[in-house]
Motif scaffolding. Structure first.
Motif, mmCIF file in Angstrom:
data_model
loop_
_atom_site.group_PDB
_atom_site.id
_atom_site.type_symbol
_atom_site.label_atom_id
_atom_site.label_comp_id
_atom_site.label_asym_id
_atom_site.label_seq_id
_atom_site.Cartn_x
_atom_site.Cartn_y
_atom_site.Cartn_z
ATOM 1 N N ALA A 142 -27.934 14.059 78.864
ATOM 2 C CA ALA A 142 -27.085 15.141 78.620
ATOM 3 C C ALA A 142 -27.482 16.039 77.639
ATOM 4 O O ALA A 142 -27.786 15.748 76.418
ATOM 5 N N ASP A 143 -27.379 17.259 78.040
ATOM 6 C CA ASP A 143 -27.444 18.490 77.114
ATOM 7 C C ASP A 143 -26.033 18.626 76.096
ATOM 8 O O ASP A 143 -26.044 19.003 75.046
ATOM 9 N N VAL A 144 -24.944 18.500 76.851
ATOM 10 C CA VAL A 144 -23.644 18.361 76.114
ATOM 11 C C VAL A 144 -22.911 17.035 76.572
ATOM 12 O O VAL A 144 -22.849 16.770 77.729
ATOM 13 N N SER A 145 -22.371 16.492 75.553
ATOM 14 C CA SER A 145 -21.375 15.357 75.868
ATOM 15 C C SER A 145 -20.314 15.666 75.277
ATOM 16 O O SER A 145 -19.915 15.967 74.090
ATOM 17 N N LEU A 146 -19.312 15.842 76.284
ATOM 18 C CA LEU A 146 -17.680 15.889 75.486
ATOM 19 C C LEU A 146 -16.999 14.323 75.994
ATOM 20 O O LEU A 146 -16.663 13.981 76.613
ATOM 21 N N GLU A 147 -16.786 13.891 74.549
ATOM 22 C CA GLU A 147 -16.191 12.754 74.533
ATOM 23 C C GLU A 147 -14.981 12.877 74.150
ATOM 24 O O GLU A 147 -14.429 13.220 73.050
ATOM 25 N N GLY A 148 -14.069 12.134 74.868
ATOM 26 C CA GLY A 148 -12.731 12.228 74.649
ATOM 27 C C GLY A 148 -11.901 11.690 76.138
ATOM 28 O O GLY A 148 -12.559 11.503 77.004
ATOM 29 N N ASP A 149 -10.630 11.803 76.135
ATOM 30 C CA ASP A 149 -9.889 11.605 77.366
ATOM 31 C C ASP A 149 -10.148 12.464 78.335
ATOM 32 O O ASP A 149 -10.376 13.458 78.377
ATOM 33 N N MET A 150 -10.674 11.711 79.730
ATOM 34 C CA MET A 150 -11.095 12.606 80.504
ATOM 35 C C MET A 150 -10.171 13.549 81.038
ATOM 36 O O MET A 150 -10.529 14.845 81.381
ATOM 37 N N ALA A 151 -8.851 13.210 81.300
ATOM 38 C CA ALA A 151 -8.002 14.264 81.908
ATOM 39 C C ALA A 151 -7.737 15.460 80.948
ATOM 40 O O ALA A 151 -7.790 16.473 81.153
ATOM 41 N N THR A 152 -7.431 15.191 79.579
ATOM 42 C CA THR A 152 -7.376 15.879 78.586
ATOM 43 C C THR A 152 -8.658 17.093 78.681
ATOM 44 O O THR A 152 -8.609 18.129 78.617
ATOM 45 N N THR A 153 -9.750 16.587 78.586
ATOM 46 C CA THR A 153 -10.864 17.298 78.757
ATOM 47 C C THR A 153 -11.060 18.149 79.686
ATOM 48 O O THR A 153 -11.583 19.221 79.642
ATOM 49 N N LEU A 154 -10.926 17.638 80.826
ATOM 50 C CA LEU A 154 -10.994 18.687 82.230
ATOM 51 C C LEU A 154 -9.848 19.624 82.028
ATOM 52 O O LEU A 154 -10.105 20.617 82.565
ATOM 53 N N GLY A 155 -8.723 19.247 81.474
ATOM 54 C CA GLY A 155 -7.630 20.512 81.785
ATOM 55 C C GLY A 155 -8.010 21.593 80.367
ATOM 56 O O GLY A 155 -7.866 22.797 80.788
ATOM 57 N N LEU A 156 -8.736 20.830 79.462
ATOM 58 C CA LEU A 156 -9.206 22.095 78.332
ATOM 59 C C LEU A 156 -10.407 22.703 79.000
ATOM 60 O O LEU A 156 -10.302 24.078 78.745
ATOM 61 N N LEU A 157 -11.460 22.028 79.642
ATOM 62 C CA LEU A 157 -12.203 22.866 80.404
ATOM 63 C C LEU A 157 -11.937 23.963 81.271
ATOM 64 O O LEU A 157 -12.170 25.365 81.134
ATOM 65 N N LEU A 158 -10.761 23.536 82.194
ATOM 66 C CA LEU A 158 -10.289 24.468 83.377
ATOM 67 C C LEU A 158 -9.651 25.743 82.396
ATOM 68 O O LEU A 158 -9.772 26.835 82.896
ATOM 69 N N ASP A 159 -9.026 25.427 81.138
ATOM 70 C CA ASP A 159 -8.253 26.535 80.561
ATOM 71 C C ASP A 159 -9.193 27.505 80.036
ATOM 72 O O ASP A 159 -9.014 28.755 80.069
ATOM 73 N N GLN A 160 -10.367 26.908 79.639
ATOM 74 C CA GLN A 160 -11.353 28.152 79.180
ATOM 75 C C GLN A 160 -12.181 28.779 80.353
ATOM 76 O O GLN A 160 -12.494 29.940 80.085
ATOM 77 N N LEU A 161 -12.112 28.211 81.263
ATOM 78 C CA LEU A 161 -13.008 28.898 82.469
ATOM 79 C C LEU A 161 -12.106 29.832 83.292
ATOM 80 O O LEU A 161 -12.433 30.926 83.746
#
Length: 567
Positions: free
Chosen positions: A322-341
């Protein structure tokens, strides 16, 4: 002033404080204080966990695992002494690999009859005790294990074990509780109850920003998931993210949940290999083995890994790259990623439209081939596994839940049995066989209104505690539809033998060892428990037989449909 009781009440109060729904148990003679506390709970109409009786330790552990996988809520399992812990160890190891939180308790006696005021029984000195304590046995297969040495520390130790179980990485924790400790007086504290549960872990903001930038720049991203659909929120977020990027979604060859709707035009099967040459970004969502062998990992593409804990301590070898590891609650991480995109833009709408057209066309081609394969298999005799899978899709309702424990027939099940909802598919997250029926019972306990269909190879079926599972299904009104993929053999054994010795003596003489399974009449096993059974040997009878089995389940009976398949 609080009432003085004993350690059995201390243990039960800790379980109440942890907000546990069920105590699932295959018990022994060491739990009398807990039985007394449960009787007191019922007599006093105190709110607390419901007791679920099982007839086998592995069944109890697997049932707790299935319930937690379906609800996200940790449960408690009570086992008998050291031998009970050993009997349940397959299920415990499976829960560890699946990162399923679970509170495991087993009993012990430590006075061996030398206390003039207590006779625990001869069995403790002759066969049940473990040198050094049973927590030594539990340590390699649990997240944490310990023992209680005093009634003064019993409540807090059990509470702490439950809290630790729910923290990342989640997993079963174990406490050994001696009978002598539980029989001591206990007076609950007058202070407030201890906090329980685990905080939601958020990903690193810098990593989140880096991941979103990589996704914006990617020309040909692909999403790979094994357990991203663990809960409905992340299941829905994966769809939203895939749609936003027009990124194909591949479930690895070992998915343990339904991660993405199969009918979604971006679903691209179960093999990431074909994408290695052309994709410039792999987004791993709950994927611990995204490519096999590990050395085939992408060398030029970027890799972003999203998981509560991407690097698995229980694995002896793992290569994510992995070049980037996002460690944390998966649902929370996916939601934050969508918010940024979404708001920042920067996505290439033209490229996204081209990708969408391409993958929708590829998906239709895959679907058309699957339909054609099922049509070809429909009249084959003996029954073709592809036709069995297609018939299941024809007969079962959209809200069916599949719990699958097969080996040889798994590719056909993944390709031809339809499920599109979150929480519609579960597979034990380990190579050990024998927890499928218990997992199915736990899922049924969690969601009694949905039909639960347990897909079992005949070899897998025989590793399960079958009579105990059928007994628990009847006792607790948890009817299952069990479909046995019966080819009369351990086909993987034969396949592996031929892989290593394709022109060997065994192949030339058709003389294979450890392969044939001269099993019983599986359909008749249900009748002893008031269930329904049917054996299907011709392809034309298959849809009706499955429908009749489903109707029996709707009427409260567990049903076994034994389907004779070609080798």
């Amino acid at each position: 002033m609080p009432e003085t009781t004993d350690g059995g009440e201390a243990l039960l109060e800790a379980i109440r404080e942890l907000d546990i729904d069920y105590i699932i148990s295959s018990p022994g003679s060491d739990w009398a204080p807990v039985w007394e506390a449960l009787a007191r709970q019922k007599a006093n109409e105190t709110k607390g966990p419901t007791y679920i009786n099982c007839w086998h330790e592995t069944l109890a552990v697997a049932m707790a695992m299935g319930y937690t996988q379906a609800t996200g809520r940790m449960q408690a399992v009570l086992l008998h002494a050291g031998v009970g812990l050993l009997q349940g160890s397959l299920g415990i190891q499976t829960a560890t690999q699946g990162e399923v939180p679970m509170l495991i308790l087993s009993g012990e006696a430590v006075s061996y009859g030398e206390d003039p005021d207590l006779d625990p029984g001869r069995q403790w000195i002759t066969g049940l005790s473990v040198v050094g304590g049973p927590d030594r046995w539990a340590a390699p297969i649990t997240k944490w294990s310990s023992h209680v040495t005093s009634h003064h520390t019993l409540y807090e130790t059990v509470l702490r074990a439950g809290e630790m179980s729910q923290r990342v990485p989640k997993g079963p924790t174990y406490v050994d509780v001696p009978l002598e400790v539980m029989l001591q007086d206990w007076t609950p504290s007058e202070g407030p109850g201890a906090p329980h549960g685990a905080p939601r872990v958020y990903p690193d903001p810098e990593g989140l920003a880096a991941a979103s930038e990589l996704l914006r720049r990617s020309k040909n991203p692909v999403i790979v998931s094994e357990s991203g659909g663990r809960d409905p929120v992340s299941f829905n977020y994966i769809q939203e993210l895939a749609d936003l990027l027009a990124a194909p979604v591949v479930e690895t060859g070992t998915p343990v949940f339904a991660n993405f709707p199969k009918d979604n035009p971006l679903h691209m099967g179960w093999d990431s290999g074909p994408f290695l040459a052309e994709s410039d970004l792999f987004l791993l969502i709950g994927a611990k083995v995204p490519w096999y062998p590990p050395s085939t990992r992408p060398t030029s593409a970027k890799v972003v890994a999203i998981d509560e804990s991407p690097y698995k301590g229980y694995m002896v070898y793992q290569t994510l790259g992995a070049d980037v590891s996002l460690e944390g609650d998966m649902a929370t991480t996916l939601g934050l990623l969508l918010d940024q995109l979404k708001p920042e833009g920067g996505l290439d709408d033209g490229a996204i439209a081209q990708r969408r057209t391409r993958w929708e066309s590829e998906h239709r081609a895959r679907q058309d081939k699957a339909v054609l394969d099922a049509q070809k298999a429909r009249s084959a005799s003996p029954i073709d596994p592809v036709w069995l899978c297609a018939a299941l899709s024809e007969v079962m309702p959209d809200n069916a839940v599949y719990v699958e424990e097969t080996i040889t027939h798994r590719p056909a099940i993944l390709k031809h049995v339809r499920w599109n909802r979150a929480g519609s598919y579960y597979h034990p997250p380990t190579g050990g066989l024998g927890v499928g029926l218990g997992t199915a019972l736990g899922v049924k306990l969690a969601d009694p209104e949905r039909p639960v269909v347990c897909l079992m190879g005949d070899g897998s079926f025989n590793y399960n505690p079958v009579t105990q599972a059928l007994g628990a299904a009847r006792e607790h009104d948890l009817p299952l539809l069990i479909v046995v993929f019966n080819n009369g053999r351990y086909a993987s054994m034969r396949r592996n033998h031929l892989t290593f010795y394709p022109g060997g003596v065994a192949a030339n003489n058709n003389d294979f060892y450890g392969v044939n399974i001269p099993g019983p009449r599986y359909a008749e096993l249900c009748t002893a428990f008031g269930g329904y059974g049917d054996t299907v040997e011709t392809p034309e009878r298959l849809p009706a037989a499955l429908a009749e089995g489903l109707e029996a389940v709707r009427n409260g009976q567990t049903a076994i449909i034994d389907v004779a398949l070609g080798a």
